[in-house]
Scaffold this motif. Structure first.
Motif, PDB file in Angstrom:
ATOM      1  N   ARG A  32       0.825  -1.205   0.000  1.00  0.00           N
ATOM      2  CA  ARG A  32       0.000   0.000   0.000  1.00  0.00           C
ATOM      3  C   ARG A  32       0.864   1.263   0.000  1.00  0.00           C
ATOM      4  NH1 ARG A  32      -1.387   2.850   3.549  1.00  0.00           N
ATOM      5  NH2 ARG A  32      -2.717   3.062   5.139  1.00  0.00           N
ATOM      6  N   ILE A  33       2.010   1.205   0.652  1.00  0.00           N
ATOM      7  CA  ILE A  33       2.915   2.350   0.692  1.00  0.00           C
ATOM      8  C   ILE A  33       3.398   2.683  -0.716  1.00  0.00           C
ATOM      9  CG2 ILE A  33       5.205   3.129   1.466  1.00  0.00           C
ATOM     10  CD1 ILE A  33       4.698   1.501   4.064  1.00  0.00           C
ATOM     11  N   LYS A  36       0.503   4.182  -2.716  1.00  0.00           N
ATOM     12  CA  LYS A  36       0.148   5.517  -2.207  1.00  0.00           C
ATOM     13  C   LYS A  36       1.148   6.556  -2.724  1.00  0.00           C
ATOM     14  CE  LYS A  36      -1.955   8.038   1.089  1.00  0.00           C
ATOM     15  NZ  LYS A  36      -3.373   8.253   1.157  1.00  0.00           N
ATOM     16  N   ARG A  39       0.685   7.109  -6.459  1.00  0.00           N
ATOM     17  CA  ARG A  39      -0.501   7.917  -6.780  1.00  0.00           C
ATOM     18  C   ARG A  39      -0.253   9.403  -6.568  1.00  0.00           C
ATOM     19  NH1 ARG A  39      -3.377   3.693  -4.209  1.00  0.00           N
ATOM     20  NH2 ARG A  39      -3.401   4.892  -2.283  1.00  0.00           N
ATOM     21  N   VAL A  40       0.542   9.734  -5.568  1.00  0.00           N
ATOM     22  CA  VAL A  40       0.793  11.147  -5.277  1.00  0.00           C
ATOM     23  C   VAL A  40       1.783  11.766  -6.262  1.00  0.00           C
ATOM     24  CG1 VAL A  40       1.787  12.713  -3.552  1.00  0.00           C
ATOM     25  CG2 VAL A  40       0.158  10.964  -2.849  1.00  0.00           C
ATOM     26  N   ARG A  48       1.820   5.746 -12.981  1.00  0.00           N
ATOM     27  CA  ARG A  48       1.782   5.180 -11.624  1.00  0.00           C
ATOM     28  C   ARG A  48       2.348   3.770 -11.614  1.00  0.00           C
ATOM     29  NH1 ARG A  48      -4.235   7.111 -10.831  1.00  0.00           N
ATOM     30  NH2 ARG A  48      -3.808   9.319 -10.572  1.00  0.00           N
ATOM     31  N   TYR A  78       9.165   3.718   3.091  1.00  0.00           N
ATOM     32  CA  TYR A  78       8.732   5.074   2.757  1.00  0.00           C
ATOM     33  C   TYR A  78       9.919   5.913   2.282  1.00  0.00           C
ATOM     34  CZ  TYR A  78       3.812   5.968   3.781  1.00  0.00           C
ATOM     35  OH  TYR A  78       2.452   6.036   3.723  1.00  0.00           O
ATOM     36  N   GLU A 101      -3.867  12.092  -5.908  1.00  0.00           N
ATOM     37  CA  GLU A 101      -4.774  11.084  -5.379  1.00  0.00           C
ATOM     38  C   GLU A 101      -5.947  11.780  -4.703  1.00  0.00           C
ATOM     39  OE1 GLU A 101      -4.872   7.962  -1.695  1.00  0.00           O
ATOM     40  OE2 GLU A 101      -3.095   9.148  -2.071  1.00  0.00           O
ATOM     41  N   LEU A 103      -8.458  12.709  -1.966  1.00  0.00           N
ATOM     42  CA  LEU A 103      -8.442  12.633  -0.511  1.00  0.00           C
ATOM     43  C   LEU A 103      -9.847  12.930  -0.004  1.00  0.00           C
ATOM     44  CD1 LEU A 103      -5.191  14.717   0.043  1.00  0.00           C
ATOM     45  CD2 LEU A 103      -5.408  12.245   0.132  1.00  0.00           C
ATOM     46  N   HIS A 107      -9.089  14.449   5.763  1.00  0.00           N
ATOM     47  CA  HIS A 107      -7.715  14.895   5.561  1.00  0.00           C
ATOM     48  C   HIS A 107      -7.632  16.411   5.647  1.00  0.00           C
ATOM     49  CE1 HIS A 107      -6.997  10.915   3.437  1.00  0.00           C
ATOM     50  NE2 HIS A 107      -6.236  10.912   4.501  1.00  0.00           N
ATOM     51  N   LEU A 147       2.054  13.889   2.923  1.00  0.00           N
ATOM     52  CA  LEU A 147       1.632  12.507   2.679  1.00  0.00           C
ATOM     53  C   LEU A 147       1.806  11.668   3.937  1.00  0.00           C
ATOM     54  CD1 LEU A 147       0.856  10.096   0.779  1.00  0.00           C
ATOM     55  CD2 LEU A 147       3.291   9.908   0.292  1.00  0.00           C
ATOM     56  N   GLU A 151      -1.022  10.087   6.614  1.00  0.00           N
ATOM     57  CA  GLU A 151      -0.996   8.655   6.900  1.00  0.00           C
ATOM     58  C   GLU A 151      -0.924   8.403   8.408  1.00  0.00           C
ATOM     59  OE1 GLU A 151      -0.533   5.518   4.970  1.00  0.00           O
ATOM     60  OE2 GLU A 151      -1.681   6.784   3.617  1.00  0.00           O
TER      61      GLU A 151
END
Length: 190
Positions: A32-33, A36, A39-40, A48, A78, A101, A103, A107, A147, A151
Motif C-alpha cells: 500500500r505504501i 500511495k 498515486r501522489v 503510476r 517510505y 490522489e 483525498l 484529511h 503525505l 498517513e
C-alpha cells in the motif's frame, strides 16, 4: 575441492532465495505504501504503474542495506519510495497538481483544523479540491511530509523517513497548515 565449491554455491543460492522470499513477503505486506506514493507523484495510471515498478526495483536493490535494528521496514520503505518518487518527478519536470490522489474531507480537517471559519463556507468536495490543489503546489519534500502526516505517521517516523529533525517536522507542518488556512480563507473571503 569441486564438491566444496558446489556446496558454497548451493548455500549462497539458498540464502538468496530466503532473502528474496523475505523481501517479497514484506513487499506484499506493505505494498500500500508503494501505491500511495506512486498515486501522489505520478499523473496517470501508466505512469503510476511505471513508478511503482521503479520503487519496487529500488527497494529490492537496496534491501541488502535494510537494517531492522535501525528502522521499521515501513519507515525504510517510505524513505526509499519517496526518494525514487521525488527523483522521478524531478527528472520529467512533471506538473502534479491536477493529478493527485483523491483525498477525503477528514484529511482537510486534519491539516486545516476543525475550528477554522472556512469549514462552514466550503462544501466538503470543494475543501478536498482545495487540499489537492494545495498539496500539488508544494515542493517535493513538503508534499512527502504532508503525505506521511495524512498517513498518521508519528513525527519521529516522518523525521526518520525524510532525514530531518522532529522539530523541523513540527515547524514545517505548522507552516504548511498556516499557509493552507490562509489560502482557504482567501477563497472564502474570510
Amino acid at each position: 575441492m569441486g564438491e566444496w565449491i558446489g556446496q558454497r554455491i548451493g548455500m549462497r543460492t539458498m540464502r538468496d532465495r530466503e532473502r528474496q522470499q523475505r523481501f517479497e513477503g514484506l513487499l506484499r505486506e506493505h505494498q500500500r505504501i508503494v501505491f500511495k506514493v506512486a498515486r501522489v507523484y505520478a499523473r496517470d495510471l501508466h505512469e503510476r504503474d511505471d513508478l511503482a515498478q521503479e520503487i519496487a526495483a529500488q527497494l529490492w536493490r537496496s534491501f541488502g542495506a535494510f537494517d531492522e535494528r535501525r528502522a521499521r521496514f515501513s519507515t525504510w520503505m517510505y524513505r526509499v519510495a519517496l526518494n525514487v518518487a521525488i527523483s522521478y518527478a524531478r527528472s520529467a519536470n512533471r506538473s502534479l497538481a491536477p493529478h493527485l490522489e483523491p483525498l477525503d474531507g477528514a484529511h482537510l480537517e486534519s491539516v486545516a483544523g476543525p475550528d477554522t471559519s472556512h469549514d462552514e463556507s466550503l462544501e466538503r468536495g470543494e475543501r478536498v479540491a482545495v487540499l489537492n490543489a494545495f498539496i500539488g503546489s508544494l515542493d517535493a519534500l513538503n508534499r512527502a511530509l504532508v503525505l506521511l502526516y495524512l498517513e498518521d505517521r508519528a513525527y519521529v517516523e516522518i523525521a526518520a523517513v525524510l532525514g530531518i529533525s522532529e522539530t523541523n517536522v513540527a515547524t514545517k507542518l505548522n507552516r504548511i497548515k498556516q499557509k493552507l488556512r490562509a489560502q482557504a480563507g482567501a477563497l472564502t473571503g474570510a
